[in-house]
Design a protein around this motif. Structure first.
Motif, PDB file in Angstrom:
ATOM      1  N   VAL A 181      16.321   4.160 -11.987  1.00 12.73           N
ATOM      2  CA  VAL A 181      15.041   3.457 -12.105  1.00 12.73           C
ATOM      3  C   VAL A 181      15.262   2.136 -12.836  1.00 12.73           C
ATOM      4  O   VAL A 181      15.876   2.110 -13.908  1.00 12.73           O
ATOM      5  N   ASP A 182      14.753   1.061 -12.258  1.00 10.33           N
ATOM      6  CA  ASP A 182      14.773  -0.233 -12.934  1.00 10.33           C
ATOM      7  C   ASP A 182      13.813  -0.146 -14.117  1.00 10.33           C
ATOM      8  O   ASP A 182      12.665   0.263 -13.969  1.00 10.33           O
ATOM      9  N   GLY A 183      14.291  -0.518 -15.292  1.00 13.62           N
ATOM     10  CA  GLY A 183      13.482  -0.429 -16.502  1.00 13.62           C
ATOM     11  C   GLY A 183      12.167  -1.187 -16.414  1.00 13.62           C
ATOM     12  O   GLY A 183      11.185  -0.816 -17.054  1.00 13.62           O
ATOM     13  N   GLU A 184      12.121  -2.240 -15.617  1.00  5.91           N
ATOM     14  CA  GLU A 184      10.883  -3.012 -15.464  1.00  5.91           C
ATOM     15  C   GLU A 184       9.755  -2.155 -14.886  1.00  5.91           C
ATOM     16  O   GLU A 184       8.589  -2.389 -15.165  1.00  5.91           O
ATOM     17  N   ARG A 185      10.097  -1.147 -14.078  1.00  5.95           N
ATOM     18  CA  ARG A 185       9.069  -0.244 -13.522  1.00  5.95           C
ATOM     19  C   ARG A 185       8.441   0.626 -14.594  1.00  5.95           C
ATOM     20  O   ARG A 185       7.377   1.209 -14.384  1.00  5.95           O
ATOM     21  N   LEU A 186       9.115   0.739 -15.731  1.00  6.31           N
ATOM     22  CA  LEU A 186       8.626   1.600 -16.809  1.00  6.31           C
ATOM     23  C   LEU A 186       7.878   0.827 -17.885  1.00  6.31           C
ATOM     24  O   LEU A 186       7.386   1.414 -18.843  1.00  6.31           O
ATOM     25  N   ARG A 230      20.912   7.683 -18.951  1.00  7.22           N
ATOM     26  CA  ARG A 230      22.103   6.868 -19.152  1.00  7.22           C
ATOM     27  C   ARG A 230      21.782   5.459 -18.674  1.00  7.22           C
ATOM     28  O   ARG A 230      21.098   5.270 -17.661  1.00  7.22           O
ATOM     29  N   VAL A 231      22.271   4.455 -19.405  1.00  5.88           N
ATOM     30  CA  VAL A 231      22.101   3.060 -18.995  1.00  5.88           C
ATOM     31  C   VAL A 231      23.254   2.725 -18.057  1.00  5.88           C
ATOM     32  O   VAL A 231      24.417   2.776 -18.451  1.00  5.88           O
ATOM     33  N   PHE A 246      18.113   2.396 -15.651  1.00  2.00           N
ATOM     34  CA  PHE A 246      18.360   3.732 -16.189  1.00  2.00           C
ATOM     35  C   PHE A 246      18.722   4.707 -15.080  1.00  2.00           C
ATOM     36  O   PHE A 246      18.278   4.561 -13.946  1.00  2.00           O
ATOM     37  N   GLU A 247      19.491   5.718 -15.450  1.00  3.63           N
ATOM     38  CA  GLU A 247      19.733   6.858 -14.569  1.00  3.63           C
ATOM     39  C   GLU A 247      19.265   8.098 -15.324  1.00  3.63           C
ATOM     40  O   GLU A 247      19.795   8.422 -16.382  1.00  3.63           O
ATOM     41  N   PHE A 248      18.238   8.749 -14.800  1.00  6.30           N
ATOM     42  CA  PHE A 248      17.661   9.939 -15.419  1.00  6.30           C
ATOM     43  C   PHE A 248      18.170  11.183 -14.713  1.00  6.30           C
ATOM     44  O   PHE A 248      18.290  11.197 -13.481  1.00  6.30           O
ATOM     45  N   ALA A 249      18.430  12.233 -15.484  1.00  7.60           N
ATOM     46  CA  ALA A 249      18.807  13.535 -14.925  1.00  7.60           C
ATOM     47  C   ALA A 249      17.551  14.397 -14.898  1.00  7.60           C
ATOM     48  O   ALA A 249      16.950  14.658 -15.940  1.00  7.60           O
TER      49      ALA A 249
END
Length: 94
Positions: free
Chosen positions: A72-77, A18-19, A60-63
């Motif tokens: 997680v900050d998208g920049e880390r991905l 989820r954003v 993002f929020e990951f389940a």
């Protein structure tokens, strides 16, 4: 094993996401299952609709499979998925 600490090094396809924050307000609240990933984009499917979400401008929020939620900050991905998942040792993804 997929944990909150190791999430950025793992395969994201198949995870619920989820954003939660974005510089583009139209992306906030977008949620579904990650169906594809490129260097800069996550493709999220919700029902029959897919949406391309740029990693650089969102949080993002990951389940996780165990029910835990990880933000997680998208920049880390931002990286090629194959390169991001193979890094070990003293990398920023650890």
């Amino acid at each position: 094993m997929l944990t909150a600490e190791t999430l950025p090094r793992h395969e994201l396809i198949g995870l619920r996401v989820r954003v939660v924050e974005s510089s583009d307000p139209t992306l906030v609240g977008c949620e579904g299952t990650v169906v594809m990933e490129t260097t800069n984009i996550l493709t999220v499917r919700a029902g029959s609709r897919t949406r391309q979400v740029p990693k650089a401008v969102v949080t993002f929020e990951f389940a996780l499979p165990d029910g835990e939620y990880v933000t997680v900050d998208g920049e880390r991905l931002l990286a090629r998925p194959a390169r991001r998942t193979e890094r070990t040792g003293g990398s920023q993804w650890q």
